[in-house]
Design an enzyme around this catalytic site. Structure first.
Site, short mmCIF file in Angstrom:
data_model
loop_
_atom_site.label_atom_id
_atom_site.label_comp_id
_atom_site.label_asym_id
_atom_site.label_seq_id
_atom_site.Cartn_x
_atom_site.Cartn_y
_atom_site.Cartn_z
N GLY A 12 55.58 46.67 16.53
CA GLY A 12 55.28 45.37 15.93
C GLY A 12 54.17 44.66 16.67
N GLU A 50 53.02 27.94 10.05
CA GLU A 50 52.18 26.78 9.83
C GLU A 50 52.45 25.59 10.74
OE1 GLU A 50 52.40 26.04 5.57
OE2 GLU A 50 51.28 27.87 5.11
N GLY A 52 54.59 24.13 13.36
CA GLY A 52 54.70 23.73 14.75
C GLY A 52 55.67 24.57 15.54
N PHE A 117 60.04 17.22 13.33
CA PHE A 117 60.35 18.36 12.48
C PHE A 117 61.80 18.27 12.03
CE2 PHE A 117 58.50 22.45 11.15
CZ PHE A 117 57.17 22.12 11.22
N PHE A 157 52.69 53.84 10.82
CA PHE A 157 53.89 53.38 10.11
C PHE A 157 55.12 54.08 10.72
CE2 PHE A 157 57.15 53.50 6.94
CZ PHE A 157 57.02 52.34 6.21
N ASP A 212 61.57 46.72 8.40
CA ASP A 212 61.51 48.07 8.98
C ASP A 212 62.23 48.14 10.33
OD1 ASP A 212 59.62 47.75 6.99
OD2 ASP A 212 58.10 48.99 7.96
N GLN A 231 67.33 32.43 5.55
CA GLN A 231 66.86 31.06 5.34
C GLN A 231 65.99 30.93 4.10
OE1 GLN A 231 63.95 28.82 8.20
NE2 GLN A 231 65.95 27.84 8.32
N HIS A 233 63.36 28.40 2.57
CA HIS A 233 62.52 27.25 2.91
C HIS A 233 62.40 26.37 1.67
CE1 HIS A 233 59.14 24.83 4.21
NE2 HIS A 233 59.19 25.38 5.41
N LEU A 243 53.83 29.44 1.35
CA LEU A 243 54.50 28.36 2.07
C LEU A 243 53.68 27.07 2.08
CD1 LEU A 243 56.75 27.40 4.05
CD2 LEU A 243 55.32 28.26 5.90
N GLU A 246 56.75 22.66 6.31
CA GLU A 246 57.72 21.58 6.49
C GLU A 246 57.04 20.33 7.07
OE1 GLU A 246 61.40 22.82 8.22
OE2 GLU A 246 61.57 21.01 9.42
N ARG A 277 66.46 22.80 6.88
CA ARG A 277 66.04 23.50 5.67
C ARG A 277 67.19 23.88 4.75
NH1 ARG A 277 61.55 27.15 8.92
NH2 ARG A 277 60.04 25.45 9.08
N HIS A 346 62.55 32.67 3.58
CA HIS A 346 61.57 32.32 4.63
C HIS A 346 61.88 32.90 6.00
CE1 HIS A 346 58.48 29.93 6.55
NE2 HIS A 346 59.35 29.48 7.43
N ARG A 381 68.18 28.47 11.16
CA ARG A 381 67.16 28.17 12.14
C ARG A 381 66.50 26.83 11.81
NH1 ARG A 381 61.76 28.42 12.42
NH2 ARG A 381 61.33 29.72 10.59
N GLY A 383 63.30 24.37 11.72
CA GLY A 383 61.85 24.49 11.67
C GLY A 383 61.29 24.22 13.06
N SER A 384 60.26 24.94 13.46
CA SER A 384 59.59 24.86 14.77
C SER A 384 60.37 25.60 15.86
CB SER A 384 59.31 23.42 15.23
OG SER A 384 60.45 22.79 15.76
N SER A 386 60.80 29.11 15.73
CA SER A 386 60.60 30.56 15.66
C SER A 386 59.41 31.04 16.47
CB SER A 386 60.47 31.04 14.21
OG SER A 386 59.25 30.65 13.66
#
Lengths: 567, 255
Positions: A12, A50, A52, A117, A157, A212, A231, A233, A243, A246, A277, A346, A381, A383-384, A386
């Site tokens: 990743g 996006e 924060g 947030f 992959f 994956d 989640q 959103h 998106l 938020e 959310r 989301h 979760r 927002g802000s 992750s």
């Protein structure tokens, strides 16, 4: 077949993976790092984050407050020892990425600015306009360029994890450019392959987020935790699902129903549009179900309007990207028109079960970011919470993997298992000629997940989804791969992704059937209350030859006893 | 909700379908145009058109895509002769029903619309595109940077590494070693960052033969950039920085 051997392997190239790579390279200057991704790292979904990233920077804020907000947001399913660690290790990451060039938005005095947030009781979201993920990713990718010991394996992959004698043996991967099977061996491994949001059709996620990492780990014996918590959103733009941050609401935006009225006062009287959310998404769906949605120019889709007209003067500086997106994709001028939105998949709260130092059950295998459940998000979760997780625990995972690598060696390759995977791909899957179009199967799966495993769930709906999964599994055995060439065969890799999605959908649906309560993002209309007596526990799904086994483990509670969750 | 629905394309083709003519390159390198009809009511963007073809007509069509919101940089290609992002190109705004889709120019084609991006990222790395300081360690506060200081490099920090500017640049077409507009804009982005101390190292690199002096200021890169990074202007500013750097070096030598 090519075999690549490096000290540390990371699967990743998103925010957690890049952060882990830098941490490993800086922690031990003798080790090499292989960053293996099916994309070029900057194509990872992290760039789409996006609004924060939460961090306690202000002396008036406190770790306990951030931790409590997170625990309450999780509907008390988060492990509080992990949360307490998390909030303490985040601020350093903000300052570090600042020194590495991240353009965190500033106050006039040149110091980092923070904004409100959803569900946070203090304005602690640091941000880079509304392109936080983008800028953090550019910063991390840039920093990686300093280190010749970080080797990028772009567009490899990964198809499977090979575990031998209880420890990490190898990853198998298809090198897209050549079509060759490539085996990665290392002393330690980090899973940082992101979430699983494309199991759903209406989704904010990039097309590439197909779970994956979760599926590969699960098939190799690593358990998945709390997969039923997905989640939604509140503000995915109609019809694409792109998106709308938020931050649009935390900067003052309103949600407006078909009668032209705000409605959040009926659902979260204190926080209103700035509630977490799960609560906002449910409120929107209740409005739509009550016949108070908006019907407009988007066919049969009933939606809610996001009104930013009264904060038009903030758009250019605080919300430039979503303003541009509304214009570019929907021809909407956010300063004078409302944006059509609906709850969209989301975030995947569930993932590979890891301990508070990112360790999995298998020695030498670690994990960070959305790929894992550590678990700081529990049932929902905030927002802000992750991107900061990717930075903080990506860093931990990199250090842990480096320490492991400095005292372990690369095992002898289990060639038998590699050969078996090779046959599985080239002889079994590629040659399949059953006639089913894999995309039709994916469509059915996604539509079913949207319909029955979405914001609202019922026993009846979940059971029909489970039946649907069995049907989809059978059809998957009869797919055709129409592209038979080996070089950059996306027909083949998409089919493999769909296989991953089917396995994960099964764990989500069955976890949701078992959980006869409502908690965070998992809302059962037939069991609308939280039930701490029977369900204050983690769901742990374990792969076995005769079907997934479900176990339950206790939630770690340190300071905050479960209490009613009111906003 | 996206590109597919149950109904199949009926007989009423002409008025209600776009024609996608795609330059295909097979695994062996053989090239030919192939034509596909995509129903107008099923798609909005060029990417959705390509996905429609991939899913319903020819699953061997090879194309990269990911975010579909013009932030990940995956889906650059030539659309009616211009390098554009497929995801953010609204078909109806092209004002024609006939689309010619080709892989990005100036890149080696791997297959169909997939080109080899390795040289792009190698060039990008050459310009030392990262903050250079001598205080590596653990930090307990941020570095001061006023909003005005941020404005200095803001535009150049928006690059999504899609590579369109190299496809647009006629110099890249004739000189494969030219470092190119994206890498140079990246150099300026870090040179203008008040937190950086590495300007001189970068200028030493890009003052060379394959650096800023190759640029003829035709401005095609700026026109192609989907994020208004304006690499052409960035290169002009870099030339000025480079000149100052050379002069100060000469004077230092004279000490």
């Amino acid at each position: 077949m090519e075999v690549v051997r490096e000290d540390i392997i990371i699967i990743g190239g998103g925010m957690a993976g890049l952060r882990a790579a830098i941490a490993a390279a800086e922690h031990n200057s003798t080790l090499s790092v292989a960053l293996v991704s099916k994309l070029y790292p900057l194509r990872s979904h992290s760039v789409a984050a996006e609004g924060g990233t939460g961090a306690v920077l202000d002396p008036k804020d406190s770790y306990d407050l951030h931790a409590f907000d997170t625990v309450k947001g999780s509907d008390y399913l988060a492990d509080q020892d992990a949360v307490e660690k998390f909030v303490r290790i985040v601020p350093e990451q903000i300052y570090t990425t600042d020194h590495w060039g991240c353009p965190w938005s500033r106050n006039a005095d040149g110091m980092i600015s923070q904004r409100d947030f959803g569900g946070m009781s203090f304005p602690r979201a640091t941000f880079a306009a509304d392109k936080t993920g983008f800028h953090v990713m550019q910063t991390l990718f840039s920093r990686c360029q300093k280190y010749d010991r970080i080797h990028f394996y772009n567009e490899f992959f990964v198809t499977s994890l090979i575990v031998d004698g209880g420890s990490f043996n190898a990853l198998t991967a298809i090198h897209m450019k050549t079509g060759e099977l490539t085996v990665f061996q290392g002393k330690s491994l980090i899973f940082a392959a992101g979430g699983a949001g494309r199991l759903y059709k209406f989704s904010t996620y990039s097309h590439s987020v197909t779970g994956d990492g979760d599926a590969i780990a699960f098939r190799a014996g690593l358990p998945l935790k709390d997969m039923e918590f997905v989640q939604f959103h509140p503000t995915g733009m109609i019809p694409s699902g792109i998106l709308i941050t938020e931050a649009a609401r935390s900067e003052g935006g309103y949600l407006v129903n078909g009668e032209g009225k705000r409605f959040m006062q009926n659902y979260a009287p204190t926080r209103l549009e700035k509630a977490p959310r799960d609560i906002v998404s449910r409120a929107m769906m209740w409005e739509i179900e009550a016949g108070r949605g908006v019907k407009g120019k988007y066919g049969d889709v009933v939606y809610i309007n996001l009104d930013l007209r009264h904060i038009a003067d903030l758009l250019e500086e605080r919300l430039p990207m979503i303003t541009d997106i509304a214009k570019k994709f929907n021809d909407i001028d956010a300063a004078t028109e409302m944006i059509p939105v609906r709850p969209a998949t989301h975030y995947t709260m569930g993932g590979i079960s890891v301990g508070i130092n990112t360790e999995t059950e298998i020695g030498g295998i670690f994990g960070a970011g959305e790929n894992v459940a550590i678990s700081i998000h529990g049932a929902n979760r905030l927002g802000s919470n992750s991107t900061n997780e990717c930075l903080a625990f990506g860093n931990v995972a990199g250090i842990m993997a480096a320490d492991w690598a400095s005292s372990h060696s690369i095992p002898a390759l289990n060639l038998e298992k590699v050969k078996s995977e090779e046959r599985n791909i080239w002889d079994n899957l590629l040659k399949r000629e059953g006639g089913e179009n894999p995309w039709d199967i994916a469509d059915n799966l996604q539509e079913m997940m949207d319909s029955y495993v979405g914001v609202f769930r019922t026993e009846q709906g979940l059971l029909s989804a489970l039946k649907g999964i069995r049907d989809i599994e059978a059809r998957y055995k009869n797919i055709s791969i129409s592209d038979k060439s080996s070089k950059f065969n996306i027909d083949l890799t998409h089919a493999i992704e769909i296989g991953f999605m089917i396995d994960l959908a099964d764990t989500i649906i069955r976890g949701a059937i078992n959980r006869k309560e409502s908690r965070g993002s998992h809302f059962r209309k037939d069991f609308p209350e939280r039930d701490d007596v029977n369900f204050l526990k983690h769901t742990v799904a374990r792969f076995s030859a005769d079907g997934t086994r479900f176990e339950y483990t206790p939630v770690v509670i340190t300071k905050w006893k479960p209490a009613p969750r009111v906003y | 909700m996206e590109t597919r629905s149950k109904s199949l394309l009926g007989d009423k083709m002409e008025k209600e379908a776009y024609e996608f003519s795609i330059l295909r390159t097979d695994a062996g390198g053989k090239q030919q145009y192939a034509s596909y009809r995509v129903p107008k009511d099923r798609i909005s963007t060029v990417l959705e058109g390509l996905q429609y073809i991939e899913r319903n007509i020819d699953r061997s069509l090879t194309v990269r895509y990911s975010c579909r919101m013009e932030i990940c940089g995956s889906c650059g290609m030539e659309i009616n002769g211009k390098p554009r992002m497929a995801c953010s190109t609204i078909v109806s705004k092209l004002h024609t029903d006939r689309l010619k889709i080709e892989p990005l120019k100036h890149y080696r084609v791997v297959r169909d619309l997939v080109v080899d991006m390795e040289p792009f990222f190698e060039k990008y790395k050459e310009g030392l595109p990262f903050i250079i300081r001598d205080d590596d360690g653990v930090y307990d506060s941020e570095l001061k940077q006023t909003p005005e200081e941020f404005k200095e490099y803001e535009k150049y920090s928006m690059c999504i590494k899609c590579g369109l500017c190299l496809a647009a640049c006629p110099i890249v077409g004739t000189d494969a070693d030219y470092i190119g507009p994206a890498a140079l804009a990246g150099v300026l982005r870090y040179n203008l960052d008040s937190r950086d101390r590495g300007k001189k190292y970068r200028l030493d690199i890009i003052n060379g033969e394959e650096g800023t002096s190759r640029c003829h200021f035709i401005g095609e890169c700026t026109e192609a950039c989907p994020k208004d990074v304006d690499p052409s202007f960035a290169i002009q500013l870099l030339r000025v920085q480079g000149l100052k750097h050379e002069i100060s070096r000469i004077f230092r030598r004279g000490d």
